[in-house]
Scaffold this active site. Structure first.
Site, PDB file in Angstrom:
ATOM      1  N   SER A 156       0.928  -1.144   0.149  1.00  0.00           N
ATOM      2  CA  SER A 156       0.070  -0.003   0.139  1.00  0.00           C
ATOM      3  C   SER A 156       0.902   1.301  -0.144  1.00  0.00           C
ATOM      4  CB  SER A 156      -0.870  -0.122   1.288  1.00  0.00           C
ATOM      5  OG  SER A 156      -2.022   1.171   1.251  1.00  0.00           O
ATOM      6  N   ASP A 328      -8.823  -6.488  -4.550  1.00  0.00           N
ATOM      7  CA  ASP A 328      -8.353  -5.157  -4.023  1.00  0.00           C
ATOM      8  C   ASP A 328      -8.927  -4.120  -4.990  1.00  0.00           C
ATOM      9  OD1 ASP A 328      -7.196  -2.819  -3.059  1.00  0.00           O
ATOM     10  OD2 ASP A 328      -4.950  -3.323  -3.268  1.00  0.00           O
ATOM     11  N   HIS A 361      -8.222  -5.021  -0.298  1.00  0.00           N
ATOM     12  CA  HIS A 361      -6.875  -4.461  -0.160  1.00  0.00           C
ATOM     13  C   HIS A 361      -5.972  -4.981   1.034  1.00  0.00           C
ATOM     14  CE1 HIS A 361      -3.848  -1.127  -0.610  1.00  0.00           C
ATOM     15  NE2 HIS A 361      -4.029  -0.743   0.586  1.00  0.00           N
TER      16      HIS A 361
END
Length: 384
Positions: A156, A328, A361
């Site tokens: 991320s 995601d 995610h």
């Protein structure tokens, strides 16, 4: 006794840098401290060091535990990845986790004392960018006696840092491992971040970011905008999970089996979100959350190249591992493929994995067998 695949009991360290740091915004810090942890041993050639960069709400505590009597609650956030026999094997690698500048877990940030005022920086702490984080991490790299990282890895927002390392210091990183990330946020992602920030800023206890100086009756410690931070975290958590995972974990299950026709918790998903929000608001700083979401928004290596990502990534020299996850929807696989295509156009060596996982995610935090297998295979191939 430690689990054979655990790095065991760990303790944070700090490094203080007295030379001023110029920031991308034009502001500067007269000096700063970074909190970090290390696992494994640096080899004689100093060639086996791996930097782990954290995501929005992460910190330097990547692996191991702080309290033997309370291991589960004090376990590092990526403990399933780091340790003896794990993908990032500490028998082979010297692993470093760092809390970013502007953080709230020991690094200099809004909660730190402003030397000019003798009070916490609060809203006066300057905005920082991913580039600023890399510049601060480079000072830590020097402090640890590391000429070049064998790899920089992150998921991320941590993946953005791994990518930026290859652009800022191409001679000081051999492998960049960019997981569940993106070369820039979409308008939808910026919108989610703005909703989260407004939840915090509009909290009556925010006091323009200087809430540390305000005290509730009979309370010696400063108040915090917990309601706003709690709501911001709830919004964030919705984006971290996939619809399939929400359906599987919670569905439309009710806590009491019937409708109560009020605004209290009735559905299990409501209970989960409120619990996550409450827990986060007790441990994280609201000003740090604001800073980190703006760093996310600003990140765009192609900005200085008129939006041309190929041109932006031309200065990279590292080999790359890029991974995305099928469910995601916040940083969808298409975003990772943008990075891959731009790197290939520049003749870089790139390994790409698109992993089937239903966790959205947050998949990058899990020990999914396929995911860990491809990570292990790539890391085993790094020549030290």
């Amino acid at each position: 006794m430690n689990h054979p695949q655990s790095v065991g009991l760990v303790a944070p360290q700090t490094a203080t840098f007295n030379e001023a740091l110029s920031l991308k915004s034009g502001a500067s810090l007269p000096g700063f401290t970074l909190a970090y942890e290390t696992y494994g041993q640096l080899n004689a050639a100093h060639s086996n060091a791996v930097l782990v960069c954290h995501a929005l709400s992460g910190n330097h505590h990547v692996a191991g535990f702080y309290d033997p009597e309370n291991r589960k609650q004090t376990l590092g956030w990526w403990d399933n990845l780091v340790g003896p026999g794990k993908p990032l094997d500490t028998r082979r690698f010297f692993v470093v986790g760092v809390n970013n500048l502007g953080g709230c877990h020991g690094s200099t940030g809004p909660m730190s004392m402003n030397p000019e005022t003798g009070k916490p920086y609060g809203a006066d702490f300057p905005l920082v960018t991913v580039e600023d984080w890399i510049a601060a991490q480079a000072r830590l790299t020097d402090h640890l006696g590391i000429d070049a990282w064998a790899a920089v890895i992150g998921g991320s927002l941590g993946g953005m840092q791994a990518l930026q390392w290859a652009l800022e210091y191409p001679e000081r990183i051999r492998h960049s491992m960019v997981i569940a990330s993106t070369p820039r946020l979409s308008a939808q992602n910026i919108a989610f971040n703005e909703v989260a920030r407004q939840a915090i800023i509009s909290d009556p206890d925010f006091h323009g970011g200087h809430y540390y100086e305000h005290h509730a009756d009979g309370n010696a410690t400063g108040i915090t905008p917990k309601s706003g931070l709690r709501l911001a975290r709830m919004v964030g958590h919705i984006t971290y999970l996939s619809d399939d995972q929400m359906a599987e974990k919670f569905g439309r299950r009710m806590r009491h089996g019937k409708h109560h026709f009020n605004y209290d918790i009735e559905f299990e998903i409501e209970s989960y979100l409120r619990h996550q929000g409450d827990k986060f608001a007790e441990t994280f700083d609201a000003n740090t959350y604001l800073l980190a979401t703006k760093a996310l928004d600003y990140f765009d290596p192609s900005f200085a190249c008129g939006g041309d990502l190929d041109a932006a990534l031309a200065r990279a020299r590292a080999d790359f591992f890029v991974a995305s996850f099928t469910t995601d929807w916040r940083f969808a696989p298409e975003r990772s493929r943008e990075i891959v295509y731009a790197l290939l156009h520049n003749g870089r060596n790139v390994s790409y994995a698109e992993i089937d996982c239903d966790a959205g995610h947050d998949s990058f935090l899990l020990a999914t067998p396929h995911y860990h297998a491809v990570l292990t295979a790539y890391l085993e191939g790094i020549v030290l």
